[in-house]
Design a protein around this motif. Sequence first.
Motif, PDB file in Angstrom:
ATOM      1  N   ALA A 136       0.895  -1.704   0.433  1.00 44.75           N
ATOM      2  CA  ALA A 136       0.009   0.207  -0.167  1.00 44.75           C
ATOM      3  C   ALA A 136       0.934   1.516   0.398  1.00 44.75           C
ATOM      4  N   LEU A 137       1.828   1.590   1.177  1.00 41.64           N
ATOM      5  CA  LEU A 137       3.185   2.026   0.979  1.00 41.64           C
ATOM      6  C   LEU A 137       3.503   3.210  -0.483  1.00 41.64           C
ATOM      7  N   ILE A 138       3.614   1.763  -1.257  1.00 45.73           N
ATOM      8  CA  ILE A 138       4.369   1.683  -2.826  1.00 45.73           C
ATOM      9  C   ILE A 138       3.434   2.809  -3.295  1.00 45.73           C
ATOM     10  N   GLY A 139       2.455   1.739  -3.223  1.00 44.80           N
ATOM     11  CA  GLY A 139       1.597   2.272  -4.596  1.00 44.80           C
ATOM     12  C   GLY A 139       0.732   4.280  -3.523  1.00 44.80           C
ATOM     13  N   LEU A 140       1.043   4.614  -2.959  1.00 44.92           N
ATOM     14  CA  LEU A 140       0.391   5.758  -2.344  1.00 44.92           C
ATOM     15  C   LEU A 140       0.679   6.900  -3.203  1.00 44.92           C
ATOM     16  N   ARG A 142      -0.025   6.851  -5.699  1.00 42.87           N
ATOM     17  CA  ARG A 142      -1.268   6.719  -7.635  1.00 42.87           C
ATOM     18  C   ARG A 142      -0.570   7.727  -8.835  1.00 42.87           C
ATOM     19  N   SER A 143       0.611   6.782  -9.117  1.00 46.83           N
ATOM     20  CA  SER A 143       1.002   7.066 -10.661  1.00 46.83           C
ATOM     21  C   SER A 143       1.781   5.949 -11.593  1.00 46.83           C
ATOM     22  N   PRO A 144       1.664   5.703 -12.687  1.00 47.24           N
ATOM     23  CA  PRO A 144       1.939   4.772 -13.160  1.00 47.24           C
ATOM     24  C   PRO A 144       3.134   4.293 -12.848  1.00 47.24           C
ATOM     25  N   ALA A 145       3.932   4.574 -12.124  1.00 48.77           N
ATOM     26  CA  ALA A 145       5.848   4.660 -11.685  1.00 48.77           C
ATOM     27  C   ALA A 145       5.389   3.232 -10.662  1.00 48.77           C
ATOM     28  N   ALA A 146       4.242   4.338  -9.828  1.00 53.92           N
ATOM     29  CA  ALA A 146       4.695   3.715  -8.508  1.00 53.92           C
ATOM     30  C   ALA A 146       3.289   2.103  -8.652  1.00 53.92           C
ATOM     31  N   ALA A 147       2.461   2.151  -9.698  1.00 54.19           N
ATOM     32  CA  ALA A 147       1.628   1.002  -9.340  1.00 54.19           C
ATOM     33  C   ALA A 147       2.185  -0.190 -10.013  1.00 54.19           C
ATOM     34  N   GLU A 148       3.081   0.330 -11.141  1.00 49.01           N
ATOM     35  CA  GLU A 148       4.058  -0.572 -11.832  1.00 49.01           C
ATOM     36  C   GLU A 148       4.956  -1.467 -10.740  1.00 49.01           C
ATOM     37  N   ALA A 149       5.481  -0.389  -9.630  1.00 46.06           N
ATOM     38  CA  ALA A 149       6.200  -1.030  -8.296  1.00 46.06           C
ATOM     39  C   ALA A 149       5.534  -1.982  -7.636  1.00 46.06           C
ATOM     40  N   THR A 150       4.423  -0.991  -7.291  1.00 43.51           N
ATOM     41  CA  THR A 150       3.084  -2.214  -6.555  1.00 43.51           C
ATOM     42  C   THR A 150       3.060  -3.186  -6.785  1.00 43.51           C
ATOM     43  N   ILE A 151       3.115  -3.660  -8.262  1.00 40.23           N
ATOM     44  CA  ILE A 151       2.634  -4.473  -8.665  1.00 40.23           C
ATOM     45  C   ILE A 151       4.133  -5.909  -8.807  1.00 40.23           C
ATOM     46  N   LYS A 152       4.854  -5.522  -9.092  1.00 41.98           N
ATOM     47  CA  LYS A 152       6.319  -5.873  -9.528  1.00 41.98           C
ATOM     48  C   LYS A 152       6.563  -6.723  -7.572  1.00 41.98           C
ATOM     49  N   THR A 153       6.151  -5.502  -6.720  1.00 41.51           N
ATOM     50  CA  THR A 153       6.464  -5.742  -5.386  1.00 41.51           C
ATOM     51  C   THR A 153       5.923  -7.004  -4.405  1.00 41.51           C
ATOM     52  N   ALA A 212      18.462  -8.303  -1.587  1.00 34.32           N
ATOM     53  CA  ALA A 212      19.247  -9.134  -1.960  1.00 34.32           C
ATOM     54  C   ALA A 212      19.324  -9.923  -3.262  1.00 34.32           C
ATOM     55  N   VAL A 213      20.151 -10.058  -3.756  1.00 36.23           N
ATOM     56  CA  VAL A 213      19.883 -10.529  -5.311  1.00 36.23           C
ATOM     57  C   VAL A 213      19.411 -12.596  -4.235  1.00 36.23           C
ATOM     58  N   PRO A 214      18.992 -12.552  -4.980  1.00 32.82           N
ATOM     59  CA  PRO A 214      18.455 -12.760  -6.255  1.00 32.82           C
ATOM     60  C   PRO A 214      16.484 -11.960  -5.457  1.00 32.82           C
ATOM     61  N   GLY A 215      16.199 -11.962  -4.568  1.00 38.16           N
ATOM     62  CA  GLY A 215      15.115 -10.900  -4.187  1.00 38.16           C
ATOM     63  C   GLY A 215      15.489  -9.800  -4.498  1.00 38.16           C
ATOM     64  N   HIS A 216      15.675  -9.094  -5.075  1.00 37.07           N
ATOM     65  CA  HIS A 216      16.004  -7.447  -5.292  1.00 37.07           C
ATOM     66  C   HIS A 216      15.173  -7.095  -6.257  1.00 37.07           C
ATOM     67  N   PHE A 217      14.735  -7.989  -6.946  1.00 41.64           N
ATOM     68  CA  PHE A 217      14.349  -6.855  -8.051  1.00 41.64           C
ATOM     69  C   PHE A 217      12.840  -5.498  -7.540  1.00 41.64           C
ATOM     70  N   TRP A 218      12.275  -5.712  -7.243  1.00 36.09           N
ATOM     71  CA  TRP A 218      11.447  -4.550  -6.304  1.00 36.09           C
ATOM     72  C   TRP A 218      11.727  -3.310  -6.117  1.00 36.09           C
ATOM     73  N   VAL A 219      13.214  -3.079  -5.599  1.00 35.58           N
ATOM     74  CA  VAL A 219      13.868  -2.820  -5.373  1.00 35.58           C
ATOM     75  C   VAL A 219      13.962  -1.205  -5.164  1.00 35.58           C
ATOM     76  N   PRO A 220      15.031  -1.023  -7.038  1.00 40.14           N
ATOM     77  CA  PRO A 220      14.521   0.623  -7.367  1.00 40.14           C
ATOM     78  C   PRO A 220      14.112   1.170  -8.211  1.00 40.14           C
ATOM     79  N   ASP A 221      12.567  -0.059  -8.446  1.00 41.80           N
ATOM     80  CA  ASP A 221      11.354   0.113  -9.089  1.00 41.80           C
ATOM     81  C   ASP A 221      10.634   0.856  -7.823  1.00 41.80           C
ATOM     82  N   ALA A 222      11.005   0.239  -6.552  1.00 46.57           N
ATOM     83  CA  ALA A 222       9.851   0.690  -5.250  1.00 46.57           C
ATOM     84  C   ALA A 222      10.820   2.453  -5.065  1.00 46.57           C
ATOM     85  N   ALA A 223      11.751   2.175  -5.310  1.00 43.15           N
ATOM     86  CA  ALA A 223      12.681   3.373  -4.750  1.00 43.15           C
ATOM     87  C   ALA A 223      12.274   4.848  -5.615  1.00 43.15           C
TER      88      ALA A 223
END
Length: 457
Positions: A136-140, A142-153, A212-223
């Motif tokens: 919920a925090l990542i998607g607050l 309400r931007s397209p980038a936030a939506a994509e990061a929320t789904i990925k996370t 950390a690797v291999p569970g790191h993919f969400w971090v840069p998108d969420a940031a």
Amino acid sequence: MNYGALLPEIIMMGGAIVALLGGSFLPRRRQALVTWFAIAVACGSAATAAVSTRPPTVFSDSYALDNATTTIRILVPLATAVVMLIGRQEFRGSARESETASLLLLAALGTVVLAGANDLLIVATGFLLATVPLYALIGLSRSPAAAEATIKTYLLGAIFGVVMVFGITVLVGVAGGSTYPELQQALPHVPAAAIALGFIGVLAGLLFKAGAVPGHFWVPDAAEGAGIGIAAFITTVPKLGALIALARVVDVIPGTVNAPLLVGVLAAASMILGTLAAFWQRSAPRLLGWSTVGQVGFLLMPVAVIGAEPSARAALLMYLVFYAVTNLALFAAIAALPGRTTIPSWRGAAREHPVITSVVLVGLLSLVGTPPTAVFVGKLAVFTATWQGGMPWLVVIAAAVSVASLFYALRWVSVAFQAPTEPRPHPAAVQLQAVTAVTLGALVIVAVASSPPLLQL
């Protein structure tokens, strides 16, 4: 049952509930009261943890109250309070300001529970409590980038969470118990293949939480997709509990499974990938997102030797404290200059905002590990513990990666000291965030004096 020993956790849980309910009845113009209440709750929880007396474990050895838990009980609420100050500008006036404060407290509570867990079932509970609010925090924003990061996370969190629960099920099933004393007693007599299968599952979930690797993919998108305040939280707070939890798990795995080698290889992969990926990032939050992946690699080094080197636990705690201060200082600097969220936009910042630029300079040099900054002391302790723990090859890799990370640090700083090519108006510095950034930047230097007490933990 010694419920009084859990007073810091109870304060955060009660504060999150009151913030959510109170915000539901307050008009939008008064929602700021909820944020300031949540900041007071976080500080109160940290203060309570600092002065409370405690037994070593509570609830039939399922929850540890040792020095590691105490450090996290103090550090996580304080870091959460700082995050609320960093994000004050973007939270203010939002229709979801009270929900944001409540979710931050709940995620912080889950992180503390994860760090104190002395039972695999508590690990699963803390993982869920620390993870679900992040969606919920990542998607607050309400931007397209936030939506994509929320789904990925969310997708990665669900996958790694299921894998972790499977691993916990295997370990509990073969050991006949879930507390760590029970595991230490039973696992040496269990087939190594079953232990390895269960450990890899638990490791996967905690590595996702730590970024950390291999569970790191969400971090840069969420940031990049979340707001600056939320980005500061997700790149700092979750790993504080996850790495302590992982260190406890590694410590109970018997020698029939080479858990240290696996953790060491993943540490090397994380620091190399995170550093190289940060080289050419244009977005400052995304650069710090990749940087945090690399930093987790350094933080995994003492975890890999936690059972072989007595100083590894103190080195891990020291690095966690110093990294949290440094990373929050950098995000506070970005929040203080809201018009400069990309690296090219920092051109000329040194002339217009010399103090904030100095904070960025100190923070980046600290992440790299340049003396006399805080992370330098943390890296020195971690390198020493890892070398003495029998992994000199990992220290050599870490030293080379530290030198390579100078590239993205100097790239950002050099842009800030260049003259602007064309006049571009930028908003004035936000005072609250500027004060927060300067205070944290000073702590990056002053915190070095606290290293001797931390080494005694």
